[in-house]
Design a protein around this motif. Structure first.
Motif, PDB file in Angstrom:
ATOM      1  N   ALA A 101      16.405  26.112  -5.836  1.00 57.78           N
ATOM      2  CA  ALA A 101      15.662  25.365  -4.825  1.00 57.78           C
ATOM      3  C   ALA A 101      14.552  24.534  -5.466  1.00 57.78           C
ATOM      4  CB  ALA A 101      15.075  26.324  -3.795  1.00 57.78           C
ATOM      5  N   ILE A 102      13.909  25.086  -6.498  1.00 60.23           N
ATOM      6  CA  ILE A 102      12.861  24.341  -7.214  1.00 60.23           C
ATOM      7  C   ILE A 102      13.457  23.112  -7.879  1.00 60.23           C
ATOM      8  CG2 ILE A 102      11.298  24.431  -9.197  1.00 60.23           C
ATOM      9  CD1 ILE A 102      10.794  27.379  -8.499  1.00 60.23           C
ATOM     10  N   ILE A 145      16.091  21.411  -6.897  1.00 64.22           N
ATOM     11  CA  ILE A 145      16.353  20.424  -5.849  1.00 64.22           C
ATOM     12  C   ILE A 145      15.055  19.747  -5.413  1.00 64.22           C
ATOM     13  CG2 ILE A 145      17.105  20.132  -3.466  1.00 64.22           C
ATOM     14  CD1 ILE A 145      19.419  20.534  -5.255  1.00 64.22           C
ATOM     15  N   ALA A 146      13.957  20.520  -5.341  1.00 61.14           N
ATOM     16  CA  ALA A 146      12.659  19.950  -4.957  1.00 61.14           C
ATOM     17  C   ALA A 146      12.208  18.898  -5.977  1.00 61.14           C
ATOM     18  CB  ALA A 146      11.617  21.052  -4.844  1.00 61.14           C
ATOM     19  N   ILE A 157      14.042  15.719  -5.182  1.00 65.24           N
ATOM     20  CA  ILE A 157      13.490  15.047  -4.008  1.00 65.24           C
ATOM     21  C   ILE A 157      12.195  14.323  -4.375  1.00 65.24           C
ATOM     22  CG2 ILE A 157      12.463  15.430  -1.735  1.00 65.24           C
ATOM     23  CD1 ILE A 157      14.476  17.674  -1.317  1.00 65.24           C
ATOM     24  N   TYR A 158      11.384  14.956  -5.220  1.00 65.51           N
ATOM     25  CA  TYR A 158      10.144  14.306  -5.675  1.00 65.51           C
ATOM     26  C   TYR A 158      10.469  13.035  -6.449  1.00 65.51           C
ATOM     27  CZ  TYR A 158       5.704  13.540  -8.049  1.00 65.51           C
ATOM     28  OH  TYR A 158       4.553  12.981  -8.529  1.00 65.51           O
ATOM     29  N   THR A 188      18.536  25.419   0.809  1.00 72.63           N
ATOM     30  CA  THR A 188      19.030  24.657  -0.344  1.00 72.63           C
ATOM     31  C   THR A 188      20.054  23.617   0.088  1.00 72.63           C
ATOM     32  OG1 THR A 188      18.710  26.625  -1.744  1.00 72.63           O
ATOM     33  CG2 THR A 188      20.050  24.852  -2.650  1.00 72.63           C
ATOM     34  N   PHE A 236      18.259  20.606   1.612  1.00 66.35           N
ATOM     35  CA  PHE A 236      17.656  19.784   0.565  1.00 66.35           C
ATOM     36  C   PHE A 236      18.725  18.961  -0.157  1.00 66.35           C
ATOM     37  CE2 PHE A 236      14.104  23.143   0.093  1.00 66.35           C
ATOM     38  CZ  PHE A 236      13.378  22.529   1.102  1.00 66.35           C
ATOM     39  N   THR A 237      19.870  19.597  -0.415  1.00 66.70           N
ATOM     40  CA  THR A 237      20.951  18.900  -1.120  1.00 66.70           C
ATOM     41  C   THR A 237      21.495  17.752  -0.273  1.00 66.70           C
ATOM     42  OG1 THR A 237      21.569  20.956  -2.260  1.00 66.70           O
ATOM     43  CG2 THR A 237      23.194  19.190  -2.250  1.00 66.70           C
ATOM     44  N   TRP A 291      19.848  16.073   1.875  1.00 69.88           N
ATOM     45  CA  TRP A 291      18.845  15.015   1.853  1.00 69.88           C
ATOM     46  C   TRP A 291      18.964  14.182   0.572  1.00 69.88           C
ATOM     47  CZ3 TRP A 291      15.999  12.165   4.730  1.00 69.88           C
ATOM     48  CH2 TRP A 291      14.907  11.474   4.214  1.00 69.88           C
ATOM     49  N   TYR A 315      15.655  19.276 -13.598  1.00 65.89           N
ATOM     50  CA  TYR A 315      16.611  19.761 -12.592  1.00 65.89           C
ATOM     51  C   TYR A 315      17.776  20.503 -13.242  1.00 65.89           C
ATOM     52  CZ  TYR A 315      20.673  19.469  -9.507  1.00 65.89           C
ATOM     53  OH  TYR A 315      21.805  19.764  -8.785  1.00 65.89           O
TER      54      TYR A 315
END
Length: 272
Positions: A57-58, A60-61, A64-65, A110, A113-114, A116, A197
């Motif tokens: 999850a980190i 993926i974050a 996104i950033y 997760t 986020f994916t 997105w 990532y």
């Protein structure tokens, strides 16, 4: 700090000079030592699986950033993200119909986020997508995994379709990163957020693999019986190990770049 860098460079040069068999042996020894350390430090090995999902999850974050702040998806593989969404969706389906637990909630987050990230690559930042570099045929992954799932799947009491879907999820997860590695192989230069990532994926895969291996050791092999009979229990472990080794080479060069003070990774020929 300079002394540490010199020491790391000296070790790196020494490792590079070793023949492939010695490097492979060193990698195996390092992996076993890490497992021994985790077994001593982490008492509840189920926490390793939760940690693996949290690290994913980190990762993926971080993507996104990168997408929202830098307004570019250069270096990212849309196909890897789509494969990730597929196996997460299948795993969620299996969780709801077979065993709903805390992992279902983590996978749900997760997956969102994916999705997105996929939306951003496909629409918002389409002009920066490196379509020509993301040239790993997705059916090279989907077709073999589907056939393998039909042949080797759990032997539990669940519906046959659910068991095949469960197997497909496991196999897809093991190889979902291959398109991303192909992109990096084609470009040879990996910018920081993409590198972070992929490294996060490598750490997540190692923690997940360690979870299964230690669980098998703790139960003295009884966990394999709980998973069913036939080839399936062995294939679960093999899939976890394959995921780890696929990313091991990249993680080595990532750590080397970080300690060398390089913000951008430059991969030599033959890596990933």
């Amino acid at each position: 700090m300079r002394a540490q860098r010199r020491a790391i460079q000296t070790i790196t040069i020494w490792v590079k000079r070793q023949p492939p068999k010695v490097k492979a042996l060193m990698a195996v020894v390092a992996g076993m030592a890490s497992l021994v350390l985790l077994r001593a430090v982490v008492h509840d090995h189920d926490n390793l699986f939760v940690a693996a999902e949290a690290v994913h999850a980190i990762g993926i974050a971080l993507l996104i950033y990168k997408l929202t702040k830098e307004k570019t998806c250069a270096g990212l593989s849309l196909k890897s993200q789509e494969l990730t969404a597929i196996f997460l969706a299948i795993r969620l389906y299996c969780s709801f119909v077979m065993e709903y637990d805390i992992h279902t909630l983590l996978d749900s987050a997760t997956l969102l986020f994916t999705l997105w990230v996929i939306y951003m690559i496909r629409f918002s930042l389409r002009s920066t997508y490196m379509d020509d570099k993301d040239n790993f045929p997705i059916y090279y992954v989907l077709a073999p995994c589907a056939v393998l799932a039909l042949l080797v799947h759990p032997s539990t009491s669940h519906n046959i379709v659910n068991r095949i879907m469960w197997a497909l999820c496991v196999y897809l997860e093991a190889v979902s990163v291959l398109p991303q590695l192909r992109v990096m192989q084609n470009t040879k230069i990996v910018e920081p957020f993409t590198a972070h990532y992929v490294f996060a994926l490598g750490v997540a895969r190692f923690l997940s693999c360690a979870h299964w291996v230690l669980q098998v050791l703790d139960t003295r092999g009884h966990l394999l019986t709980a998973l069913g009979y036939g080839l399936w229990p062995s294939f679960v472990l093999i899939s976890e190990i394959v995921q780890t080794f696929i990313l091991a080479d990249f993680c080595y060069y990532y750590v080397k770049s970080i300690f060398g003070g390089q913000l951008v990774m430059r991969l030599p020929s033959g890596v990933v």
